[in-house]
Scaffold this motif. Structure first.
Motif, short mmCIF file in Angstrom:
data_model
loop_
_atom_site.label_atom_id
_atom_site.label_comp_id
_atom_site.label_asym_id
_atom_site.label_seq_id
_atom_site.Cartn_x
_atom_site.Cartn_y
_atom_site.Cartn_z
N LYS A 284 35.06 -16.81 47.72
CA LYS A 284 33.81 -17.52 48.03
C LYS A 284 34.06 -18.77 48.86
O LYS A 284 33.39 -19.02 49.86
CB LYS A 284 33.09 -17.88 46.72
CG LYS A 284 31.71 -18.47 46.92
CD LYS A 284 31.00 -18.64 45.59
CE LYS A 284 29.57 -19.14 45.80
NZ LYS A 284 28.84 -19.27 44.49
N THR B 42 36.31 -12.07 54.35
CA THR B 42 35.45 -10.98 54.82
C THR B 42 36.04 -9.59 54.60
O THR B 42 35.33 -8.60 54.68
CB THR B 42 35.16 -11.15 56.32
OG1 THR B 42 36.40 -11.22 57.04
CG2 THR B 42 34.34 -12.41 56.59
N HIS C 74 30.30 -9.92 38.41
CA HIS C 74 28.98 -9.85 37.77
C HIS C 74 28.96 -10.58 36.44
O HIS C 74 27.96 -11.21 36.07
CB HIS C 74 28.55 -8.39 37.60
CG HIS C 74 28.03 -7.78 38.86
ND1 HIS C 74 26.83 -8.16 39.45
CD2 HIS C 74 28.53 -6.80 39.66
CE1 HIS C 74 26.61 -7.45 40.55
NE2 HIS C 74 27.64 -6.61 40.70
N ASP D 129 27.06 -12.09 42.48
CA ASP D 129 26.72 -10.80 43.06
C ASP D 129 27.54 -10.64 44.35
O ASP D 129 27.29 -11.33 45.33
CB ASP D 129 25.23 -10.72 43.39
CG ASP D 129 24.81 -9.34 43.90
OD1 ASP D 129 25.70 -8.55 44.28
OD2 ASP D 129 23.61 -9.05 43.91
N LYS E 244 27.52 -8.64 46.71
CA LYS E 244 26.76 -8.26 47.91
C LYS E 244 26.07 -9.45 48.54
O LYS E 244 25.92 -9.51 49.77
CB LYS E 244 25.73 -7.19 47.56
CG LYS E 244 26.35 -5.82 47.30
CD LYS E 244 25.29 -4.73 47.23
CE LYS E 244 24.43 -4.89 45.99
NZ LYS E 244 23.51 -3.74 45.80
N THR E 245 25.66 -10.40 47.73
CA THR E 245 24.87 -11.51 48.27
C THR E 245 25.60 -12.85 48.23
O THR E 245 25.35 -13.73 49.06
CB THR E 245 23.54 -11.65 47.50
OG1 THR E 245 23.82 -11.83 46.10
CG2 THR E 245 22.67 -10.41 47.68
N ASP E 246 26.50 -13.02 47.26
CA ASP E 246 27.17 -14.31 47.09
C ASP E 246 28.52 -14.40 47.81
O ASP E 246 29.08 -15.49 47.93
CB ASP E 246 27.37 -14.60 45.60
CG ASP E 246 26.05 -14.70 44.85
OD1 ASP E 246 25.04 -15.07 45.49
OD2 ASP E 246 26.02 -14.39 43.65
N LYS F 139 31.13 -12.71 51.17
CA LYS F 139 31.00 -12.25 52.56
C LYS F 139 31.85 -11.01 52.86
O LYS F 139 32.02 -10.65 54.02
CB LYS F 139 31.39 -13.37 53.51
CG LYS F 139 30.47 -14.59 53.42
CD LYS F 139 30.91 -15.67 54.41
CE LYS F 139 29.98 -16.88 54.34
NZ LYS F 139 30.41 -17.95 55.29
N ARG G 270 32.90 -7.61 53.87
CA ARG G 270 32.21 -6.56 54.61
C ARG G 270 33.05 -5.29 54.74
O ARG G 270 32.53 -4.23 55.10
CB ARG G 270 31.83 -7.05 56.01
CG ARG G 270 33.03 -7.34 56.90
CD ARG G 270 32.63 -7.70 58.32
NE ARG G 270 33.80 -7.69 59.22
CZ ARG G 270 34.26 -6.59 59.80
NH1 ARG G 270 33.66 -5.42 59.61
NH2 ARG G 270 35.33 -6.63 60.58
N TRP H 97 29.87 -3.79 46.24
CA TRP H 97 30.24 -4.85 47.16
C TRP H 97 29.39 -4.91 48.43
O TRP H 97 29.42 -5.93 49.13
CB TRP H 97 31.70 -4.68 47.58
CG TRP H 97 32.68 -5.01 46.52
CD1 TRP H 97 33.15 -4.19 45.53
CD2 TRP H 97 33.32 -6.27 46.30
NE1 TRP H 97 34.05 -4.86 44.73
CE2 TRP H 97 34.18 -6.14 45.19
CE3 TRP H 97 33.27 -7.50 46.97
CZ2 TRP H 97 34.95 -7.20 44.71
CZ3 TRP H 97 34.06 -8.55 46.50
CH2 TRP H 97 34.89 -8.39 45.38
N GLY H 98 28.72 -3.82 48.75
CA GLY H 98 27.98 -3.80 50.00
C GLY H 98 28.90 -3.78 51.20
O GLY H 98 28.56 -4.27 52.29
#
Length: 430
Positions: A170, A175, A192, A197, A199-201, A203, A205, A226-227
């Motif tokens: 974070k 990334t 979690h 989160d 996916k949102t908190d 980066k 990718r 993870w998105g």
């Protein structure tokens, strides 16, 4: 992005490169490795007999056992003073299989990693967190140097300490994640539990995953948690480490760098070479290795090869996800181990009987290894202190030989199941 021109050559251009490098490799091992020279002479094959790719089938196979028998440096094809790096994996009796690298091997390794990370979508704008353990294991160092060659920022956090991993992820704006697939799922679960989160908190990718096999269901779960785009790469320390093959963003098989590795698929029982598209055991001949070149190395991994060009623009052959093994090797927490390794350790202790079980499960997405073994009913242990010493000594030996620490459960005689036929020793419940 395609890193190297060799990734998009025509089939005829690739094969021309392979033939010349194959000739050089065969001559190199024949001249410098007694083991291969003897094997070839036993088959009445000499380097000048290799003129085309079809002549590859004339050459002998090599196996992981060959590295063990020739421990530590018996298969090296260069003088020891030309070796600038040593890595190793676990062996059946505590002796690891040792791999060596010249400076040219290290440079080539970085080139191979640069290819697989860029085909997965990594760019110079990324920050990559490597959550592989640094040490004799090839994974962390292989990815590390290759990512830097590609101009990408590396965060070498190593494995474990998940909460700190997430904090750094974070704070640093990571990334890309490098880890085993199971550890990625575990990190997601811990995130979690901490109210994060992914996916949102965070980066993240892209994931560059290796060290253990995984299913499409595992990929989908990682991507959902993870998105990210979750890609897989393949390698063996004996061949070079990670970097043998990797997925592009189209996720339709792992591209093998064919100017460095010559793949075949064989029937694991007969050794017969199978045609493209058929499933069998992957066999690879290294084409650029100086320190440890290997001829027709039997990986024991079951897969298929597809030679049709990929829509990403690469023309190199693609290998399907590994679907199994042709031997009894297990992969636990990214570490290769064999049941015979466990048996070798247990047999050293007179206080133990011959009956044991190996139980592998997943807890919170991470592998757990438990070894159950009976006490010898003909011997007695007189005190708790004596039992505790026995337990600690066994754990120590297992840790040294396996490269990881299993849970040890010493049970009373005649506790474990008996079999009239072949005993079942391994229970893989993952």
């Amino acid at each position: 992005m395609i890193w190297s021109n060799e990734e998009s050559l025509s089939r005829s251009e690739l094969e021309k490169i392979q033939v010349e490098k194959l000739k050089d490799t065969v001559a190199h091992v024949y001249q410098n490795v007694e083991f291969f020279r003897n094997k070839m002479q036993n088959l009445n094959v000499r380097p000048e007999d290799v003129k085309t790719l079809d002549d590859l089938k004339k050459l002998p196979f090599s196996t992981k056992e060959d590295l063990r028998v020739n421990y530590p440096f018996g298969l090296f094809a260069v003088p020891e003073n030309k070796v600038v790096r040593l890595h190793a994996s676990s062996g059946t009796t505590g002796k690891p299989t040792v791999v060596g690298y010249t400076q040219k091997d290290i440079d080539n390794w970085s080139e191979l990693i640069a290819r697989i990370v860029t085909m997965a979508g990594a760019t110079v704008d990324d920050k990559v967190q490597i959550a592989f353990k640094y040490g004799l294991f090839t994974g962390a160092f292989g990815l590390h140097y290759g990512l830097e060659k590609a101009g990408i920022c590396v965060i070498p956090t190593s494995s474990g300490n998940t909460e700190k991993q997430l904090m750094l992820m974070k704070d640093f704006g990571t990334t890309i994640l490098v880890s085993t697939p199971s550890y990625a799922l575990h990190m997601g679960e811990i995130a979690h539990s901490l109210g994060i989160d992914p996916k949102t908190d965070l980066k993240i990718r892209l994931g560059l995953f290796g060290g253990e096999g995984s299913s499409e269901a595992t990929r989908e779960k990682i991507q959902k948690v993870w998105g990210m785009l979750a890609t897989e790469n393949y390698g063996l320390s004996e061949l070079i480490g990670p970097g043998v093959a990797g997925e592009c963003t189209h996720l339709n098989g792992m591209h093998i760098s064919e100017d460095f590795f010559l793949p075949e698929i064989i029937n694991p029982k007969t050794g017969e070479v199978l045609p493209p598209g058929e499933k069998g055991e992957l066999v690879i001949t290294t084409l650029n290795k100086e320190a440890l070149p290997l001829i027709r190395y039997r990986t024991r991994d079951i897969t298929r090869l597809f030679y049709e060009p990929c829509s990403c623009g690469r023309t190199t052959v693609r290998m399907e996800k590994i679907s199994g093994r042709s031997d009894d090797m297990l992969i636990v927490k990214g570490v290769n181990l064999f049941p015979t390794q466990v048996e070798e350790v247990l047999s050293k202790f007179d206080a133990l009987g011959p009956h044991y079980e190996i139980v592998i499960e997943k807890h919170n997405y991470l592998d757990s290894l438990e070894i159950k073994v009976e006490l010898n009913e003909d011997l007695s242990i007189d005190s708790y202190q004596e039992f505790e010493r026995l337990e600690q000594n066994i754990k120590h030996e297992l840790r040294v030989v396996l490269g990881l620490e299993p849970k040890l459960n010493i049970v009373n005689p005649r506790t474990l199941q008996r079999f009239e036929g072949k005993a079942k020793r391994v229970y893989d419940l993952r």
